[in-house]
Scaffold this motif. Structure first.
Motif, PDB file in Angstrom:
ATOM      1  N   MET A   1       0.847  -1.203   0.000  1.00 20.31           N
ATOM      2  CA  MET A   1       0.000   0.000   0.000  1.00 20.31           C
ATOM      3  C   MET A   1       0.879   1.248   0.000  1.00 20.31           C
ATOM      4  SD  MET A   1      -3.216   1.048   2.119  1.00 20.31           S
ATOM      5  CE  MET A   1      -3.737   2.728   2.050  1.00 20.31           C
ATOM      6  N   TYR A   3       1.703   4.334   1.323  1.00 16.74           N
ATOM      7  CA  TYR A   3       1.443   5.253   2.429  1.00 16.74           C
ATOM      8  C   TYR A   3       1.792   6.687   2.060  1.00 16.74           C
ATOM      9  CZ  TYR A   3       0.692   1.379   5.601  1.00 16.74           C
ATOM     10  OH  TYR A   3       0.195   0.281   6.206  1.00 16.74           O
ATOM     11  N   LEU A   6      -1.031   8.398   0.453  1.00 16.63           N
ATOM     12  CA  LEU A   6      -2.089   8.628   1.425  1.00 16.63           C
ATOM     13  C   LEU A   6      -1.719   9.771   2.353  1.00 16.63           C
ATOM     14  CD1 LEU A   6      -4.074   5.719   2.450  1.00 16.63           C
ATOM     15  CD2 LEU A   6      -3.814   7.475   4.176  1.00 16.63           C
ATOM     16  N   PHE A   7      -0.410   9.745   2.724  1.00 10.04           N
ATOM     17  CA  PHE A   7       0.059  10.761   3.649  1.00 10.04           C
ATOM     18  C   PHE A   7      -0.057  12.148   3.020  1.00 10.04           C
ATOM     19  CE2 PHE A   7       3.507  13.366   5.268  1.00 10.04           C
ATOM     20  CZ  PHE A   7       3.182  13.377   6.600  1.00 10.04           C
ATOM     21  N   ARG A   8       0.337  12.204   1.741  1.00 11.24           N
ATOM     22  CA  ARG A   8       0.267  13.496   1.057  1.00 11.24           C
ATOM     23  C   ARG A   8      -1.176  13.977   0.967  1.00 11.24           C
ATOM     24  NH1 ARG A   8       4.322  12.690  -3.754  1.00 11.24           N
ATOM     25  NH2 ARG A   8       5.355  11.380  -2.239  1.00 11.24           N
TER      26      ARG A   8
ATOM     27  N   VAL B 331      -5.265   2.177   8.505  1.00 10.63           N
ATOM     28  CA  VAL B 331      -4.303   2.974   7.762  1.00 10.63           C
ATOM     29  C   VAL B 331      -2.912   2.851   8.359  1.00 10.63           C
ATOM     30  CG1 VAL B 331      -3.661   5.324   7.167  1.00 10.63           C
ATOM     31  CG2 VAL B 331      -6.018   4.589   6.943  1.00 10.63           C
ATOM     32  N   PRO B 333      -1.414   0.590  11.338  1.00  6.45           N
ATOM     33  CA  PRO B 333      -1.554  -0.352  12.459  1.00  6.45           C
ATOM     34  C   PRO B 333      -0.549  -0.084  13.570  1.00  6.45           C
ATOM     35  CG  PRO B 333      -1.292  -1.498  10.366  1.00  6.45           C
ATOM     36  CD  PRO B 333      -1.031  -0.068  10.098  1.00  6.45           C
ATOM     37  N   THR B 343       5.931  11.321   9.538  1.00  7.24           N
ATOM     38  CA  THR B 343       5.958  12.763   9.302  1.00  7.24           C
ATOM     39  C   THR B 343       7.379  13.293   9.395  1.00  7.24           C
ATOM     40  OG1 THR B 343       3.861  12.772  10.455  1.00  7.24           O
ATOM     41  CG2 THR B 343       4.822  14.910   9.946  1.00  7.24           C
ATOM     42  N   LYS B 346       9.335  12.299   6.408  1.00  2.02           N
ATOM     43  CA  LYS B 346       8.953  13.094   5.236  1.00  2.02           C
ATOM     44  C   LYS B 346       9.577  14.483   5.338  1.00  2.02           C
ATOM     45  CE  LYS B 346       6.335  10.022   3.472  1.00  2.02           C
ATOM     46  NZ  LYS B 346       6.573   9.438   2.170  1.00  2.02           N
ATOM     47  N   PRO B 353      11.418  15.131  -2.328  1.00  2.00           N
ATOM     48  CA  PRO B 353      11.319  13.676  -2.159  1.00  2.00           C
ATOM     49  C   PRO B 353      11.986  12.963  -3.331  1.00  2.00           C
ATOM     50  CG  PRO B 353       9.223  14.586  -2.842  1.00  2.00           C
ATOM     51  CD  PRO B 353      10.134  15.739  -2.645  1.00  2.00           C
TER      52      PRO B 353
END
Lengths: 463, 354
Positions: A1, A3, A6-8, B331, B333, B343, B346, B353
């Protein structure tokens, strides 16, 4: 998946959603003010909490959870009466009542949260709190003196709190659990010809395992010691749907009488279990919280003959006719039309009537304007509802006169019993008075102990 | 970009072993402490203190405590409500039976009593694992429920079994106002967080984590399972016991055995799971999530000006709350702590990125 994707998406969505919420709340609150104020039939009946000329009364209620079948009618009766005062009389001496309900689910922690949420609302803060739960009353008792807001705990709460010298902010008007227990014991004495004939009898107390259920125990123990009967205390765990072992114990011990100190689903379960072990229902006596329609109807024919002590029974007085014509005919009632006049509806209504009369009394001293909790406290302490006042309230035949003083925050010490005949509740005894020579010393010693532990004075009445 | 540690050289062992080796983390912690100690007291009103911050802080302490046991040592426990009850009732009994004791000492003694109970009830963990251990700790929950409602000595023979306490006084300060209570709880949380963080990155914490990941392997490399498991129970119960004493004395002020029932155990476990197993920050995030979300959902319709009955709001609250828990666990676990970590990762690369 993925992520990352989804996070963005979340990163983008969250700020959008937040800003969206802000806009929504801005526009919607504008329209809602109109929505509650404008429709012609609701005009002046439901008053906005922000109204600067209205007296704010907080309502802690539980319409969900295990106790909802009992909590909802109480809340309906309570709010209906407040609305009726606005609709019929235009408020208390012209001061409209605004109220807000807060759902507690009968949970103590949620009740505290509701208390904190509502205590500062309205132009003068909350007038008076009715916690509607003994557990919540214990918790709020610690907070009310600090916030200077009185508590009316009609027929529940701490029994020793009727001593205004130690508990200036608590008002267990219309009966404490010790009064109720003593009325029941006196009634059992009457059945047996004389109260001393209870000697050698066996009385079981089946109680909700919480402060509510444990309240009558000290009085019953004292009475057992005085009169020589044997007391059997059998706890039932919340919420009370599982009580097989309690009733097996009753079948073994064969008590002469069973006192039922339950609330909610526990009561109807107890009656069914009693039928299951063939314990005669006419030897079972409930507290006033175990004597309403939701307690007996689920048990069907098994409940016939069951009795309970009563603050107010079912039926419709003049005030109910007003509620029907002013509220229900205009679609403003809080509940179903059929519910008007049920036992718990009437309990809520009576409770609201005490609140309104307290505010009215306080207005006689402080003027006809929204009052603070401290001012309302004076009104409650000087509450005096005579037979004539009951006639004016439209509650003749449904209410007993009450008169409070600083040393007596209870106001009356008598109650009647009513019996379920399969269709309705009917009174089965006259007014029975509790023996205050037994209760008073217990109130004194229990409240002195409380004062010592809490480090407060015992003579608030002297000043 | 924001989280790049390039250029931050650790030139001494001390720098390498610091609690927050990365500069940005230090700034973050400083910001949070600033918010906690300065911004919140300036902005919050009484409702926010009493209904939001104090419960969240105390629950965060309890959740961190449980996380040490469940998240770091892998021992599932459903007895946190019981440990809180032991902490609360023990502190109460020390306070009334030895009135000379400072409440601070009573709270710590309450925590130590919970430790003793925790070690005793942790013994089964040496033989049983996983779900079976959860059931064994459930027994502790029922045992304490029974003890504190049936044995009147613990409640000082109060007729209704409900205890009322006066505001605590420590070091010459009476903690009666919401703001003072808030500071008291916050100081407890900060101190225990520092202790917790250092335990889990030290020898004991490593022993716990080794036991969690594979107990047979841990034993082979020289970790004594008796020590690892019982110390986890001991430390965790101590944290939870102190949280219980705070919950009772500072938040509730008056309580009954029902205040520490099985529902409390469940909600603390949910906090740990949703916050993130094996993470100190996770305990705090989970506590905030589980405590605040229902209140938020409950008040949202009023803020939006939607006129629906309180019963309906309450039903909606349960439904949305449940759905959100499922959503979060589906989303992510590994919990809110993992979301926080992602976060940070990122932000390390942002805005370039790969």
């Amino acid at each position: 998946m993925n992520y990352g994707l989804l996070f963005r998406a979340l990163l983008i969505c969250v700020p959008l959603a937040i800003s969206g919420c802000g806009q929504d709340s801005g526009t919607d609150s504008g329209t809602s003010g109109e929505a509650t104020g404008m429709p012609s039939n609701a005009a002046g009946v439901i008053v906005d909490v922000s109204d600067a000329n209205a007296q704010f009364v907080p309502v802690l209620s539980y319409r969900t959870g295990a106790y909802a079948p009992n909590g909802a009618p109480v809340a309906n009766g309570f709010t209906d009466y407040l609305k009726l005062i606005n609709a019929r009389d235009g408020g208390i001496n012209g001061v409209k009542i605004s109220f807000e309900e807060c759902e507690t689910g009968y949970s103590t922690s949620r009740s505290i949260e509701c208390y904190e949420r509502l205590k500062g609302q309205g132009p003068t803060g909350a007038a008076v709190f009715n916690p509607m739960s003994t557990g919540a009353t214990f918790a709020i008792t610690e907070k009310a003196p600090v916030d200077k807001i009185p508590l009316i705990t009609m027929g529940y709460g701490r029994s020793e709190s009727r001593n205004g010298g130690v508990f200036p902010w608590n008002f267990p008007i219309y009966g404490t659990y010790w009064t109720a227990a003593d009325v029941l014991i006196t009634h059992l004495g009457n059945i047996n010809g004389d109260i001393n004939n209870l000697k050698g009898k066996k009385i079981a107390l089946v109680y909700h395992d919480s402060p509510f259920g444990k309240e009558p125990i000290p009085l019953l123990e004292k009475r057992a010691e005085m009169l020589g009967f044997e007391l059997l205390s059998i706890p039932v765990t919340h919420p009370g749907v599982e009580q097989k072992s309690a009733w097996i114990q009753i079948r073994k011990q064969k008590p002469d009488y069973v006192l039922l100190w339950g609330w909610g689903v526990m009561n109807s379960t107890a009656i069914k279990e009693a039928a299951g072990v063939r314990y005669p229902r006419d030897q079972m006596f409930g507290i006033w919280w175990a004597g309403s329609e939701p307690d007996v109807k689920p048990a069907g024919a098994d409940a016939v003959g069951y009795q309970a002590v009563s603050m107010i029974s079912s039926g419709q007085a003049r005030v109910h006719e007003d509620a029907l014509s002013y509220l229900y005919d205009n679609g403003l009632g809080s509940g179903e039309r059929d519910g008007v006049g049920e036992v718990l509806y009437n309990v809520g209504l009576l409770n609201a009537a005490l609140v309104v009369e307290s505010i009215r009394t306080a207005q006689s001293k402080y003027g006809e304007k929204p009052l603070t909790g401290e001012e309302v406290r004076w009104g409650i302490e000087n509450l005096d509802i005579s037979d004539e006042a009951i006639e004016i309230l439209g509650l003749t035949g449904y209410m007993y006169p009450v008169r409070l003083s600083c040393l007596d925050h209870e106001g009356k010490r008598a109650a009647r019993l009513h019996r379920w005949n399969g269709e309705s509740w009917e009174y089965s005894s006259d007014w029975i008075s509790a023996d205050d020579s037994v209760i008073q010393p217990m109130v004194k010693s229990a409240s002195d102990t409380y004062a010592k532990e809490a480090g407060i004075s015992t003579n608030a009445c002297d000043s | 970009m924001f989280y790049r540690e390039a250029g931050q050289f650790k030139t001494s062992y001390k720098a390498d072993q610091a609690m927050f080796p990365i500069f940005q983390d230090k700034i973050f912690v400083a910001i949070w402490l600033f918010i906690g100690f300065v911004v919140v007291p300036m902005l919050a009103n009484e409702y926010m203190f009493r209904a939001i911050f104090i419960p969240v802080i105390i629950m965060a302490l309890a959740a961190i405590g449980l996380n040490l046991l469940v998240g770091y040592c892998g021992q599932v426990s459903l007895g946190s409500g019981a440990f809180m009850a032991v902490g609360a009732y023990a502190a109460y009994n020390f306070m009334i039976r030895v009135p000379e004791l400072n409440p601070l000492i009573c709270f710590l003694l309450g925590g130590l009593s919970a430790t003793a109970v925790g070690v005793i009830f942790g013994i089964p963990s040496l033989r049983i694992k996983g779900f079976y251990l959860a059931v064994a700790t459930l027994a502790l929950q029922f045992f304490t429920d029974w003890t504190f409602s049936r044995i009147d000595w613990f409640t000082n023979y109060t007729p209704s079994g409900s205890i009322a306490v006066r505001p605590v006084e420590m070091l010459g300060v009476v903690f009666d106002s919401p703001m003072k209570k808030y500071f008291l709880c916050l100081v407890f949380l900060v101190i225990f967080t520092i202790i917790g963080t250092n335990i889990v990155r030290g020898r004991i914490g490593r022993a716990w984590m080794a036991t969690r990941d594979m107990d047979v392997a841990a034993e082979i490399i020289g970790i004594r399972p008796v020590f690892a498991k019982l110390s986890a129970f001991a430390v965790s119960s101590f944290f939870i016991g102190v949280a219980g004493a705070l919950w009772a004395f500072v938040h509730l002020g008056s309580w009954e055995p029902l205040a520490f029932d099985i529902n409390l155990s469940f909600s603390i476990l949910f906090m740990v799971i949703i916050g993130g197993l094996g993470s100190i920050v996770g305990g705090m995030l989970g506590a905030a999530f589980i405590t605040l979300l229902p209140l938020f959902l409950n008040q949202l319709p009023v803020w939006l000006g939607i006129n629906i009955s309180t019963a309906m709001i309450s039903h909606l609250e349960f439904m949305i709350f449940g759905a959100l828990i499922i959503f979060f666990l589906a989303v992510e676990p590994l919990g809110l702590a993992r979301i926080w970590q992602i976060t940070k990762e990122k932000l390390r690369l942002w805005p370039f990125p790969h």
